[in-house]
Every structure is written in C-alpha cells, then in structure tokens.
Design a protein around this motif. Structure first.
Motif, PDB file in Angstrom:
ATOM      1  N   LEU A 112      43.555  41.763  30.004  1.00  0.00           N
ATOM      2  CA  LEU A 112      43.190  41.597  31.408  1.00  0.00           C
ATOM      3  C   LEU A 112      42.969  40.127  31.735  1.00  0.00           C
ATOM      4  N   VAL A 113      42.248  39.428  30.882  1.00  0.00           N
ATOM      5  CA  VAL A 113      41.959  38.009  31.137  1.00  0.00           C
ATOM      6  C   VAL A 113      43.248  37.196  31.222  1.00  0.00           C
ATOM      7  N   VAL A 114      44.132  37.396  30.258  1.00  0.00           N
ATOM      8  CA  VAL A 114      45.366  36.614  30.232  1.00  0.00           C
ATOM      9  C   VAL A 114      46.278  36.991  31.399  1.00  0.00           C
ATOM     10  N   GLY A 115      46.481  38.286  31.605  1.00  0.00           N
ATOM     11  CA  GLY A 115      47.404  38.710  32.663  1.00  0.00           C
ATOM     12  C   GLY A 115      46.945  38.331  34.056  1.00  0.00           C
ATOM     13  N   VAL A 116      45.678  38.639  34.373  1.00  0.00           N
ATOM     14  CA  VAL A 116      45.168  38.318  35.706  1.00  0.00           C
ATOM     15  C   VAL A 116      45.101  36.818  35.917  1.00  0.00           C
ATOM     16  N   SER A 117      44.685  36.080  34.890  1.00  0.00           N
ATOM     17  CA  SER A 117      44.602  34.621  35.024  1.00  0.00           C
ATOM     18  C   SER A 117      45.967  34.019  35.318  1.00  0.00           C
ATOM     19  N   LEU A 118      46.971  34.383  34.525  1.00  0.00           N
ATOM     20  CA  LEU A 118      48.307  33.834  34.754  1.00  0.00           C
ATOM     21  C   LEU A 118      48.850  34.236  36.121  1.00  0.00           C
ATOM     22  N   GLY A 119      48.606  35.488  36.512  1.00  0.00           N
ATOM     23  CA  GLY A 119      49.098  35.943  37.806  1.00  0.00           C
ATOM     24  C   GLY A 119      48.490  35.176  38.969  1.00  0.00           C
ATOM     25  N   PHE A 120      47.161  35.036  38.943  1.00  0.00           N
ATOM     26  CA  PHE A 120      46.509  34.333  40.047  1.00  0.00           C
ATOM     27  C   PHE A 120      46.761  32.834  40.000  1.00  0.00           C
ATOM     28  N   PHE A 121      46.832  32.250  38.799  1.00  0.00           N
ATOM     29  CA  PHE A 121      47.166  30.830  38.714  1.00  0.00           C
ATOM     30  C   PHE A 121      48.527  30.568  39.336  1.00  0.00           C
ATOM     31  N   VAL A 159      34.898  33.871  34.054  1.00  0.00           N
ATOM     32  CA  VAL A 159      34.349  34.960  34.869  1.00  0.00           C
ATOM     33  C   VAL A 159      34.986  36.287  34.476  1.00  0.00           C
ATOM     34  N   LEU A 160      36.300  36.306  34.326  1.00  0.00           N
ATOM     35  CA  LEU A 160      36.982  37.543  33.935  1.00  0.00           C
ATOM     36  C   LEU A 160      36.498  38.039  32.571  1.00  0.00           C
ATOM     37  N   TYR A 161      36.381  37.137  31.626  1.00  0.00           N
ATOM     38  CA  TYR A 161      36.001  37.538  30.272  1.00  0.00           C
ATOM     39  C   TYR A 161      34.561  38.059  30.226  1.00  0.00           C
ATOM     40  N   VAL A 162      33.635  37.335  30.817  1.00  0.00           N
ATOM     41  CA  VAL A 162      32.222  37.698  30.705  1.00  0.00           C
ATOM     42  C   VAL A 162      31.909  38.974  31.481  1.00  0.00           C
TER      43      VAL A 162
END
Length: 498
Positions: free
Chosen positions: A441-450, A73-76
């Motif tokens: 953005l994808v990597v940072g937000v994903s790791l943060g929310f995970f 979702v973040l990437y697309v």
C-alpha cells in the motif's frame, strides 16, 4: 491529549527520517548516472566531484520532502489501524482529525521552513552547481582527445587529428595539427609521433613532435606554399585552460533566483508587453492619420454647409485643390501629436456652423509614439502594416510569457512545500481505509500520488507558458484538487470498514 500527541509524533519521526534519506539517496544516484559521462575523463579531483553532488542535494530535498511525508503517514497510520489503535481512539471519542492534528501542525511548520529554504538556500546552491558544471564542461584534459577525429583544442584556431593515442604515456601517433592562430598564414603539421603534456600551471598544452613536416600557406598569396621537414619540434598551444575555471558572474536562470529577483524579471516582462501594446496603438493611429491626410478630389460632391462652385470641385474644407502641388510631407507639415489640422477644423466649423471639436496637443510626443510614427512613415502596403502588427503581437506575447515563466517559479516555491499538508490530509484516511495494505500500500499509493501530483504541476506549467491559464491557477490547482480529495476521504473515514 499530550500523551497522544507525543506518541503520534514519535511514531512518525523514524519513518519520516528513513523515507527522506532513502528517497534522497535514490534520486542522488539517478543524478550520478546522468552526470557520470560529464565527470569521468576530466581529470577532476575527488573534492570537485563531491562538491557537484553536495550542491545537488538541496534541489533533491526540495522534491523528496513531500514524498517522505506521504510515505511516513501511510506507513504509520496503516500500522496503527492494523494494531487497532485508531479503532481504540475512536471508541474513546477521539476522532481521526484529532489524531491527525499534531501532524498537520508539523506539516504547516515544515511547509513554512521549506518555503524559506526554497527562497534562500536553493537558488544559491543551484547557481553554484550550474557554475561548477559549466566550468567542468569547459575543462579540456589531454586524454579527452579522440582517435581518428578532428578535435577542437582552441575554438576556431587549433585542431588536432590523432591517428592513435597511448593514454598511459600521453603519446599520439600519426598526428595532424591544423593551426590557424596566425591570421596571415595557415599551418598544417604532420608528425609520426608526439608526446603531450601541460605546463605546471595547467593552462598551456605542449606537443613534443618527432619525424614530421610543416606545410605553410600564405593567405594573401594562396598559390605560394612552403614545406619544412623536421626531426623534432616543440609546439606550444597556450590558454587551453585545463584548470577548472568558475565564472561566478554568470547569468542566473529562473531557478537560481529568489522571489525578489524573479519579481523584478516579471516586471521587465510587463514593461515589454505594455510597450508593445502602446507602440501598436500609436502605430495604428499614425497610419490612420497618414491615410486621412492623403485626400483625393471628390468630383461633383456637394459640400455640406456651402454651395458648390461653378466649373470645379472642392475639397472637404471648401478650398479649391492645388493640382500642381506635391503631396505634403508628413514629417515637415504635420506636428507629431496633431490629431487634425487646425485650418481644416476652422473651415469645417465655418461651413457647418459647429465649433471645432479637436485641439492640438501641446505636449511633446514620448519615445513610444515617436517609434510608432517612424514605423508608420515606412508604411506602403497593407502587407507592411500586417507584418508590423505581427511584430508587436510577438513582442507582447514574449513579455507575457516572461511574466508567466517567473511567476510560475515564484508560486512553485510555495506550492511544493504546501504539498506536505495536502499529503497528510490524503494519506491518513487512505491508510485507515486499507489497514492490511502493508508495504505494498505504501509503495503503490505513494508512487501513484507522486506521479499524478508532479504531472499536474508540469502540465500546469506548460499551460501557463502557453498563456492558457494564469500561473496562480496552474501551480495551486493540484494542491486544491488533492486537498479536496483528502477532506472527502477524511469525512468518509468516520467508521472502521473491514
């Protein structure tokens, strides 16, 4: 609208598949690194090692599927906003919520499928994996022996202490073997060298020893001692179990059960807690009744409803105390469920003019009451009573923790799949808000929310295990919190900000 729906789903299919494969492979490699020491040196076939990692995949997928949803979702959406596709949709009167609608429907379907997967496939795969790892841990190959170390070959019976090991030739040098299999004697075998090998079945271990001595000590005659020298001796140690054994009847843990099995275990915990509370209440009543039965004479105490007799004292019922009698035996004189003695009730009714208010219960006591009254008969001091009440409290807490433990796992089978819906609500507005973020953005937000989401789950599980919050709140609070954040972000993303 159908064209837009197909376009959105087609744009997300590739990144989602790539994300779930990538995250699964990464976590699988992590499992390989953790279990490498347990698998290496066990003389295992490659099919067994492949089976270990195959059974590890369902558990990993159950964790990585919500991650893959958020990454896709973040990437697309960041790419679509960067290409002004979301802006064009808004200019055409299509809100962001409509663009997200196909993904939300797919997330609901995906969450339902994962809930079924977690309740049927995942417990079985976890159980097979645990059985396989237990069998591998019990497997004892010849080259698992360590030099200059007392190695336990048969637990509590046979120990081997090799000085040096030639693993290519399976030869040990300066070896000492301590054999306690014969209960009447203890044998210590020392040899200059020996060759190791297993039988064809792979269950019996053989030592072909050379140039050694056997020392035998009789257990019944500790001062007797025999010493036998040999040039060559063949020693057999049966049932070493070099083969891989799988105990399919092993007890299942909470992550190896489905919802029905865990509900049954939680009901057993509820029964344990209820029994502890019932016994504690019956114990307190039994002690109270026992203390009331040990009455002391009251000197010069007026009796309500009657005159004090001259030259003596009276008991509560107006009868003269029997100073020569013994203390009544509670087990013999007191019925198990009698609240008060009938003769004393009649005396009180006669002296005070009031009718008796209590009756003897004719029903037989249950097992809980019998256990509590039996414990009350062993009561001598307040310290004994405090220990007994503490024991009841510990049993009740154990039952409550058991309830929370299994209900946490029950709710977890639904909360983690439901995170797919939450991450769609959360990821799309964030990607639209920061369209130039790209991969960072994808990597940072994903790791943060995970990290924040799983820390919340683990923290809620710990609080529930300590009986501070209910399992329902502990497991669903992270979804509610992150879902609310997603709704707020969606409401604020009505206009494009650059």
């Amino acid at each position: 609208m159908r064209t837009l729906t197909r376009y959105i789903l087609r744009r997300h299919a590739g990144p989602f598949i790539f994300a779930i494969i990538g995250t699964t492979v990464l976590l699988l490699l992590d499992q390989v690194s953790k279990r490498f020491e347990r698998l290496i040196g066990k003389d295992l076939e490659w099919t067994v090692i492949a089976e270990v990692f195959l059974y590890s995949i369902p558990f990993i997928i159950a964790q990585t599927l919500p991650m893959a949803v958020l990454i896709a979702v973040l990437y697309v959406f960041s790419r679509m906003e960067g290409d002004f596709e979301i802006t064009a949709a808004k200019a055409s009167g299509i809100p962001l919520s409509r663009v997200m609608a196909p993904l939300l429907i797919c997330a609901v379907i995906l969450a339902g499928g994962m809930t079924w997967f977690n309740n049927t496939v995942l417990p079985q795969s976890n159980h097979h994996l645990q059985v396989l790892l237990t069998g591998i841990g019990r497997k004892t190959p010849t080259f698992n022996l360590r030099e200059h170390t007392i190695n336990e070959v048969l637990p509590s019976y046979v120990y081997v202490h090799p000085g040096a090991i030639d693993r290519e030739e399976s030869v040990v040098h300066d070896v000492a073997i301590y054999d306690e299999r014969n209960g009447q004697e203890s044998r210590s075998i020392y040899a200059a060298r020996g060759k190791m090998g297993f039988s064809e079945e792979g269950e019996d271990l053989y030592f072909d020893l050379e140039d050694g001595v056997v020392q035998v000590r009789l257990n019944e005659r500790p001062h007797a001692f025999r010493r036998i020298a040999f040039e060559r001796m063949l020693l057999k140690i049966p049932d070493v179990a070099n083969g891989l054994e799988r105990d399919t009847a092993a007890i299942r843990g909470d992550r190896e059960m489905n919802i029905a099995d865990m509900r049954a275990e939680a009901d057993r915990g509820s029964e344990m807690a209820d029994a502890a509370r019932s016994e504690s209440l019956a114990y307190s009543r039994a002690i109270t009744e026992m203390l009331l039965d040990f009455e002391q004479p009251l000197a010069d105490a007026p009796i309500r409803g009657g005159a004090e007799p001259a030259g003596g004292t009276r008991t509560r019922g107006g009868e003269a105390p029997d100073w020569n009698g013994d203390i009544p035996d509670l087990e013999r004189d007191t019925p198990a469920r009698e609240v008060d003695r009938p003769d004393r009730e009649d005396d009180l009714a006669a002296t005070s003019g009031a009718p008796a208010r209590r009756e003897i219960q004719a029903t037989a006591p249950d097992s809980t009451t019998q256990v509590a009254e039996s414990a009350a008969r062993r009561f001598y001091t307040a310290f004994d009573a405090a220990n007994q009440f503490q024991s009841y409290a510990e049993r009740e807490n154990t039952g409550l923790r058991r309830i929370n433990q299994y209900w946490v796992e029950i709710h977890k089978k639904g909360t983690i799949p439901a995170a797919c819906i939450v991450f769609v609500l959360l990821g799309a507005p964030i990607a639209v808000r920061f369209p130039r973020g790209g991969v960072a953005l994808v990597v940072g937000v994903s790791l943060g929310f995970f990290g924040a989401y799983y820390v919340s789950l683990i923290g809620g599980e710990r609080l529930s295990d300590r009986l501070w919050i209910s399992p329902l709140v502990a497991m669903w609070a992270p979804n509610i919190l992150f879902g609310a954040l997603g709704l707020v972000a969606l409401a604020r993303s009505t206009r494009v900000m650059r």
